[in-house]
Design a protein around this motif. Structure first.
Motif, PDB file in Angstrom:
ATOM      1  N   GLY A   1      19.253  -2.487  13.503  1.00 54.39           N
ATOM      2  CA  GLY A   1      19.541  -2.011  12.158  1.00 54.39           C
ATOM      3  C   GLY A   1      20.419  -2.966  11.379  1.00 54.39           C
ATOM      4  N   ASN A   2      19.912  -4.153  11.087  1.00 54.49           N
ATOM      5  CA  ASN A   2      20.705  -5.137  10.353  1.00 54.49           C
ATOM      6  C   ASN A   2      21.075  -4.590   8.981  1.00 54.49           C
ATOM      7  N   THR A   3      22.334  -4.776   8.608  1.00 58.48           N
ATOM      8  CA  THR A   3      22.827  -4.242   7.336  1.00 58.48           C
ATOM      9  C   THR A   3      23.237  -5.361   6.392  1.00 58.48           C
ATOM     10  N   ASN A   4      23.243  -5.018   5.125  1.00 54.48           N
ATOM     11  CA  ASN A   4      23.627  -5.958   4.082  1.00 54.48           C
ATOM     12  C   ASN A   4      24.342  -5.175   2.993  1.00 54.48           C
ATOM     13  N   TYR A   5      25.431  -5.769   2.459  1.00 54.42           N
ATOM     14  CA  TYR A   5      26.229  -5.075   1.448  1.00 54.42           C
ATOM     15  C   TYR A   5      26.510  -5.977   0.256  1.00 54.42           C
ATOM     16  N   ALA A   6      26.629  -5.357  -0.899  1.00 52.70           N
ATOM     17  CA  ALA A   6      27.133  -6.078  -2.068  1.00 52.70           C
ATOM     18  C   ALA A   6      28.599  -6.428  -1.824  1.00 52.70           C
ATOM     19  N   ASP A   7      29.023  -7.572  -2.334  1.00 52.59           N
ATOM     20  CA  ASP A   7      30.413  -7.990  -2.140  1.00 52.59           C
ATOM     21  C   ASP A   7      31.395  -6.944  -2.668  1.00 52.59           C
ATOM     22  N   SER A   8      31.001  -6.259  -3.728  1.00 41.82           N
ATOM     23  CA  SER A   8      31.908  -5.310  -4.370  1.00 41.82           C
ATOM     24  C   SER A   8      32.197  -4.074  -3.523  1.00 41.82           C
ATOM     25  N   VAL A   9      31.386  -3.829  -2.481  1.00 47.41           N
ATOM     26  CA  VAL A   9      31.594  -2.627  -1.672  1.00 47.41           C
ATOM     27  C   VAL A   9      31.918  -2.934  -0.213  1.00 47.41           C
ATOM     28  N   LYS A  10      31.895  -4.198   0.164  1.00 49.42           N
ATOM     29  CA  LYS A  10      32.174  -4.561   1.550  1.00 49.42           C
ATOM     30  C   LYS A  10      33.546  -4.054   1.973  1.00 49.42           C
ATOM     31  N   GLY A  11      33.594  -3.457   3.153  1.00 51.58           N
ATOM     32  CA  GLY A  11      34.839  -2.914   3.671  1.00 51.58           C
ATOM     33  C   GLY A  11      35.125  -1.497   3.207  1.00 51.58           C
ATOM     34  N   ARG A  12      34.367  -1.001   2.234  1.00 47.70           N
ATOM     35  CA  ARG A  12      34.566   0.366   1.732  1.00 47.70           C
ATOM     36  C   ARG A  12      33.358   1.262   1.990  1.00 47.70           C
ATOM     37  N   PHE A  13      32.176   0.704   1.911  1.00 47.52           N
ATOM     38  CA  PHE A  13      30.947   1.473   2.088  1.00 47.52           C
ATOM     39  C   PHE A  13      30.312   1.117   3.429  1.00 47.52           C
ATOM     40  N   THR A  14      29.656   2.120   4.040  1.00 47.79           N
ATOM     41  CA  THR A  14      28.935   1.895   5.290  1.00 47.79           C
ATOM     42  C   THR A  14      27.585   2.579   5.216  1.00 47.79           C
ATOM     43  N   ILE A  15      26.530   1.822   5.495  1.00 46.99           N
ATOM     44  CA  ILE A  15      25.186   2.394   5.560  1.00 46.99           C
ATOM     45  C   ILE A  15      24.836   2.614   7.019  1.00 46.99           C
ATOM     46  N   SER A  16      24.195   3.741   7.292  1.00 47.28           N
ATOM     47  CA  SER A  16      23.797   4.055   8.669  1.00 47.28           C
ATOM     48  C   SER A  16      22.518   4.878   8.626  1.00 47.28           C
ATOM     49  N   ARG A  17      21.948   5.106   9.791  1.00 48.57           N
ATOM     50  CA  ARG A  17      20.699   5.860   9.844  1.00 48.57           C
ATOM     51  C   ARG A  17      20.701   6.811  11.029  1.00 48.57           C
ATOM     52  N   ASP A  18      19.951   7.885  10.873  1.00 49.84           N
ATOM     53  CA  ASP A  18      19.682   8.827  11.963  1.00 49.84           C
ATOM     54  C   ASP A  18      18.174   8.862  12.108  1.00 49.84           C
ATOM     55  N   ASN A  19      17.686   8.173  13.121  1.00 41.65           N
ATOM     56  CA  ASN A  19      16.237   8.028  13.276  1.00 41.65           C
ATOM     57  C   ASN A  19      15.558   9.371  13.493  1.00 41.65           C
ATOM     58  N   ALA A  20      16.179  10.230  14.243  1.00 40.75           N
ATOM     59  CA  ALA A  20      15.569  11.522  14.550  1.00 40.75           C
ATOM     60  C   ALA A  20      15.406  12.387  13.301  1.00 40.75           C
ATOM     61  N   LYS A  21      16.283  12.183  12.325  1.00 42.21           N
ATOM     62  CA  LYS A  21      16.245  12.978  11.092  1.00 42.21           C
ATOM     63  C   LYS A  21      15.584  12.233   9.936  1.00 42.21           C
TER      64      LYS A  21
END
Length: 117
Positions: free
Chosen positions: A57-77
């Protein structure tokens, strides 16, 4: 075809947190990537965060949100989340979930996030 249903937006004070959810109508492993864009009034749409369908699950963030936002996934859902911490007034925007199934992109209806100072 992929339908995306978002939830979790709202009004929060600066420094607060919100979690956005995006439920896909099919397995997220069948999609190349998912993520979130945002658009504030008078501004261009900005990619906030994305996650690929690889095992890691490689992630990528805008510089403006790095360290504050986290993207994640629940495959089963079939769900992707965007955890937003330490929100700032400049984070105010309509946040839209997207899913990429090459060569097509699919979009959710958008959810409003408003951060008061």
């Amino acid at each position: 075809q992929v339908q995306l249903v978002e939830s979790g937006g709202g009004l929060v004070q600066a420094g607060g947190s919100l979690r956005l959810s995006c439920v896909a109508s099919r397995s997220i492993f069948s999609l190349n990537a998912m993520g979130w864009y945002r658009q504030a009034p008078g501004k261009q749409r900005e990619l906030v965060a994305s996650i690929t369908n690889t095992m890691t699950g490689n992630t990528n963030y805008a510089d403006s949100v790095k360290g504050r936002f986290t993207i994640s996934r629940d495959n089963a859902k079939n769900t992707v989340y965007l955890q937003m911490n330490n929100l700032k007034p400049e984070d105010t925007a309509v946040y839209s979930c997207y899913a990429r199934a090459v060569p097509l992109n699919y979009w959710g209806q958008g959810t409003q996030v408003t951060v008061s100072s």
